[in-house]
Design a protein around this motif. Structure first.
Motif, PDB file in Angstrom:
ATOM      1  N   LEU A 118      -2.180   6.457  -3.113  1.00  0.00           N
ATOM      2  CA  LEU A 118      -1.832   6.282  -4.638  1.00  0.00           C
ATOM      3  C   LEU A 118      -0.659   7.066  -4.822  1.00  0.00           C
ATOM      4  O   LEU A 118       0.426   6.787  -5.709  1.00  0.00           O
ATOM      5  CB  LEU A 118      -2.971   6.395  -5.192  1.00  0.00           C
ATOM      6  N   PRO A 138      -8.371  -4.438  -9.556  1.00  0.00           N
ATOM      7  CA  PRO A 138      -9.853  -4.306  -9.311  1.00  0.00           C
ATOM      8  C   PRO A 138     -10.258  -5.674  -8.688  1.00  0.00           C
ATOM      9  O   PRO A 138     -11.206  -5.481  -7.704  1.00  0.00           O
ATOM     10  CB  PRO A 138     -10.343  -3.765 -10.342  1.00  0.00           C
ATOM     11  N   VAL A 181       3.330   1.446 -11.623  1.00  0.00           N
ATOM     12  CA  VAL A 181       2.067   1.110 -10.448  1.00  0.00           C
ATOM     13  C   VAL A 181       0.877   0.426 -11.072  1.00  0.00           C
ATOM     14  O   VAL A 181       0.464   1.163 -11.871  1.00  0.00           O
ATOM     15  CB  VAL A 181       1.796   2.266  -9.574  1.00  0.00           C
ATOM     16  N   THR A 201      -3.253  -8.350 -16.017  1.00  0.00           N
ATOM     17  CA  THR A 201      -2.448  -7.636 -15.315  1.00  0.00           C
ATOM     18  C   THR A 201      -1.194  -7.973 -15.301  1.00  0.00           C
ATOM     19  O   THR A 201       0.083  -7.535 -15.675  1.00  0.00           O
ATOM     20  CB  THR A 201      -2.830  -6.955 -13.943  1.00  0.00           C
ATOM     21  N   ASP A 206       0.801  -1.327  -0.152  1.00  0.00           N
ATOM     22  CA  ASP A 206      -0.266  -0.026   0.060  1.00  0.00           C
ATOM     23  C   ASP A 206       0.880   1.136  -0.037  1.00  0.00           C
ATOM     24  O   ASP A 206       0.254   2.451   0.107  1.00  0.00           O
ATOM     25  CB  ASP A 206      -0.934  -0.123   1.152  1.00  0.00           C
ATOM     26  N   ARG A 209      -2.825  -1.576 -10.571  1.00  0.00           N
ATOM     27  CA  ARG A 209      -3.856  -1.852  -9.592  1.00  0.00           C
ATOM     28  C   ARG A 209      -4.737  -3.317  -9.916  1.00  0.00           C
ATOM     29  O   ARG A 209      -4.942  -3.359 -11.295  1.00  0.00           O
ATOM     30  CB  ARG A 209      -5.062  -0.805  -9.201  1.00  0.00           C
ATOM     31  N   GLU A 264      -7.020   5.356  -2.326  1.00  0.00           N
ATOM     32  CA  GLU A 264      -6.906   6.607  -3.077  1.00  0.00           C
ATOM     33  C   GLU A 264      -5.682   7.416  -2.363  1.00  0.00           C
ATOM     34  O   GLU A 264      -5.000   8.112  -2.970  1.00  0.00           O
ATOM     35  CB  GLU A 264      -7.917   7.319  -3.515  1.00  0.00           C
ATOM     36  N   CYS A 305       5.204  -2.320  -8.626  1.00  0.00           N
ATOM     37  CA  CYS A 305       3.984  -2.339  -7.659  1.00  0.00           C
ATOM     38  C   CYS A 305       2.869  -2.674  -8.134  1.00  0.00           C
ATOM     39  O   CYS A 305       2.244  -2.147  -8.766  1.00  0.00           O
ATOM     40  CB  CYS A 305       4.326  -0.874  -6.981  1.00  0.00           C
ATOM     41  N   ILE A 306       2.187  -3.815  -7.281  1.00  0.00           N
ATOM     42  CA  ILE A 306       0.789  -4.071  -7.508  1.00  0.00           C
ATOM     43  C   ILE A 306       0.332  -3.364  -6.382  1.00  0.00           C
ATOM     44  O   ILE A 306       0.368  -3.930  -5.099  1.00  0.00           O
ATOM     45  CB  ILE A 306       0.512  -5.496  -7.498  1.00  0.00           C
ATOM     46  N   PHE A 307      -0.558  -2.217  -6.442  1.00  0.00           N
ATOM     47  CA  PHE A 307      -1.041  -1.531  -5.560  1.00  0.00           C
ATOM     48  C   PHE A 307      -1.919  -2.195  -4.501  1.00  0.00           C
ATOM     49  O   PHE A 307      -2.899  -2.381  -5.138  1.00  0.00           O
ATOM     50  CB  PHE A 307      -1.171  -0.158  -5.968  1.00  0.00           C
ATOM     51  N   THR A 308      -1.833  -2.058  -3.081  1.00  0.00           N
ATOM     52  CA  THR A 308      -3.053  -2.733  -2.328  1.00  0.00           C
ATOM     53  C   THR A 308      -3.613  -1.678  -1.489  1.00  0.00           C
ATOM     54  O   THR A 308      -4.571  -2.036  -0.791  1.00  0.00           O
ATOM     55  CB  THR A 308      -2.346  -3.891  -1.686  1.00  0.00           C
TER      56      THR A 308
END
Length: 573
Positions: free
Chosen positions: A535, A550, A546, A558, A480, A548, A532, A526-529
């Protein structure tokens, strides 16, 4: 978005509403035993923040975690605090009393019968019965304790804290504000893990989000007029910490000499005075007892939840794994297309045969050969701090899918996680490159503690450097992007004190380390966890790399896109 994540977000909104600030990071969340976020308790958490009491209360709460009666102490603390704040704010927020009564009724209904209650449950039962003005039986001890717990709404935060400490000293002989309490992050006898987790009793549990959040001044500080000596100057305490970390996470992968050399190389600059622990989770040779045993028991419960979550959703996840494997195989097949290469031998090429006689050319033949994709070494690094606690099952499942799919395609992959415990950054390796049939160990992933992202990235660079094989290096970080550690950044000036490793400073440090990895030829993604709010920090650390997810249905698309273009033959680093 699964139900747990929805309730976590709902809890955040309730805390924000109570605090009147939608930009803060909640220092606590309340999640009931039914998995729902109780609006009353989360409003109380927010009101405590609005009053500015979090810095006063948090060291006390943290000190409860390592005690055998920690859950009981926490219950008493929140009981006194909720009544005090409700009375304090009832004129401005008249709905509070109704919310309190509704919550009290629900809490009473969830308790066992009076004859089956333990001490904490009995005290809670009497407390909520008082809130509802219901007839109930209290022993002389219970009446005296609960009377003492009815703090005046005019009290300051420090008076409330002192009231809790006085009560615990009088009835349980817990020392008031001991020197170890004031050491804050340097404590050894408290629980090192600032994690979301339910209380050990059956009542509603207040769960930690990401350590003490934004509390300040708990790292070294002053005791009286004398500066406290650094935690690491005491060899005995360092040994206690080493034993604690090994007991909880597993034996060290490195012998003491190699570990000391790695720390000398890596724990410099902003990470001076920090420590490292590399492990595969193998049991420690020393007996595990006390706090270590309790933490390991909690870890085991989470591991079982990870596996149960995957089993419950395995149809969806197996489909995603098949799609990802197929996408990766197609990528590899495209890279293995046959190619006509000019050669001094092979099949004669009529269009260039004349060059042999006229120009003396030798490469007038064609030789069909298969292009092999360049070797790619993939590392998955999971943020294992308490900020991920609400989505541990989902992250473990995602890491398992990615690793298993890469393994099917014979792409070497290693899966690790990182967290920080009282200044010691722990890197746990679940699956190494050469491991076969060990993907199930990824479900041992557990989130707890803090996260010193910069040191974790630096340590991963060191691990990557141990692999002398040729090929590309791809590091995929599931995080994150919210660096936050209780070990402060040491100051190089006598005029300025140590600074917190969080916020802007933490993000800048992590960005520097990500840039250093890229300079070494490691591609960092980065696979963002996070949400907002985090971010922008993720983009500052990882740049444009980066992405995401969903939902699990997007995983194949992805991840295969991340792999494509990194398997080009001949372009090796």
């Amino acid at each position: 978005m699964d139900r747990r994540e929805m309730e976590a977000r709902r809890a955040d909104n309730q805390v924000w509403n109570g605090a009147g600030d939608y930009h803060l990071r909640p220092w606590y969340r309340a999640i009931g035993p039914d998995g729902n976020a109780p609006v009353y308790l989360n409003t109380i958490v927010g009101l405590a923040r609005r009053e500015g009491w979090t810095e006063i209360m948090d060291p006390l709460l943290r000190s409860f975690a390592g005690s055998a009666r920690g859950t009981l102490y926490s219950d008493l603390f929140w009981m006194g605090l909720e009544r005090c704040l409700t009375l304090r704010w009832q004129e401005e927020r008249p709905a509070l009393q109704a919310l309190r009564r509704d919550y009290a009724a629900q809490a009473l209904a969830q308790l066992p019968a009076p004859q089956d209650r333990n001490e904490g449950e009995s005290l809670r039962g009497c407390w909520w019965a008082r809130a509802l003005d219901q007839p109930h039986r209290e022993s002389a001890r219970e009446k005296a304790m609960l009377d003492q717990l009815e703090f005046s709404p005019t009290w300051s935060g420090d008076q409330v804290r002192q009231g809790v400490e006085n009560l615990l000293y009088q009835w349980y002989r817990r020392p008031r504000r001991s020197t170890l309490d004031q050491l804050g992050s340097s404590r050894v006898d408290r629980s090192f893990f600032a994690a979301w987790r339910p209380g050990r009793n059956r009542g509603d549990a207040l769960r930690r989000l990401s350590g003490p959040g934004e509390s300040r001044g708990q790292g070294g500080g002053l005791l009286g007029k004398k500066r406290l000596s650094p935690f690491w100057q005491t060899k005995t305490r360092e040994r206690v910490l080493r034993d604690y970390v090994e007991g909880c996470f597993g034996a060290s992968l490195l012998p003491p000499g190699e570990l000391a050399q790695a720390e000398q190389e890596l724990c410099t600059g902003d990470h001076r005075n920090c420590r490292l622990h590399f492990t595969k989770g193998e049991p420690s040779v020393r007996p595990v007892k006390g706090a270590c045993a309790r933490e390991r028991a909690l870890f085991q419960l989470q591991r079982e939840r990870n596996r149960a979550y995957f089993a419950k959703n395995q149809g969806q996840y197996r489909l995603a794994m098949a799609r990802l494997s197929r996408a990766l195989e197609n990528t590899l097949l495209l890279q293995r297309e046959e190619d006509d290469t000019p050669s001094r031998w092979g099949r004669l090429r009529p269009q260039t045969a004349w060059r042999g006689e006229a120009l003396g050319g030798e490469q007038i033949f064609s030789r069909r050969q298969t292009r092999e994709p360049g070797e790619l070494w993939v590392d998955l690094l999971l943020d294992g701090s308490a900020s991920q606690n609400g989505q541990q099952e989902k992250l473990a499942a995602q890491a398992y899918l990615i690793a298993a799919s890469l393994g099917r395609c014979q792409i070497p992959v290693r899966v690790s996680s990182f967290c920080s415990v009282s200044g010691c950054t722990v890197l746990r390796i679940y699956r190494d490159y050469q491991d076969k049939g060990t993907d199930e160990k990824i479900f041992d992933y557990v989130a707890a503690g803090w996260n010193r992202d910069g040191l974790a990235l630096r340590a991963m660079g060191w691990l990557l450097g141990q692999n002398k094989e040729e090929g590309r290096r791809l590091l995929i970080v599931l995080s994150d992007a919210s660096p936050n550690d209780d070990q402060k950044i040491p100051s190089n000036s006598l005029l300025h004190g140590n600074r917190d490793y969080s916020g802007v400073l933490g993000v800048k440090d992590a960005a520097r380390e990500a840039a250093a990895l890229r300079k070494k030829g490691v591609e960092v993604v980065c696979i963002f966890t996070g949400g907002e709010r985090e971010l922008p920090a993720a983009r500052q650390i990882y740049g444009r790399e980066v992405v995401r997810l969903p939902g699990v249905s997007f995983l194949a698309q992805t991840v295969s896109r991340l792999i494509q273009g990194r398997l080009t033959a001949g372009d090796r680093l």
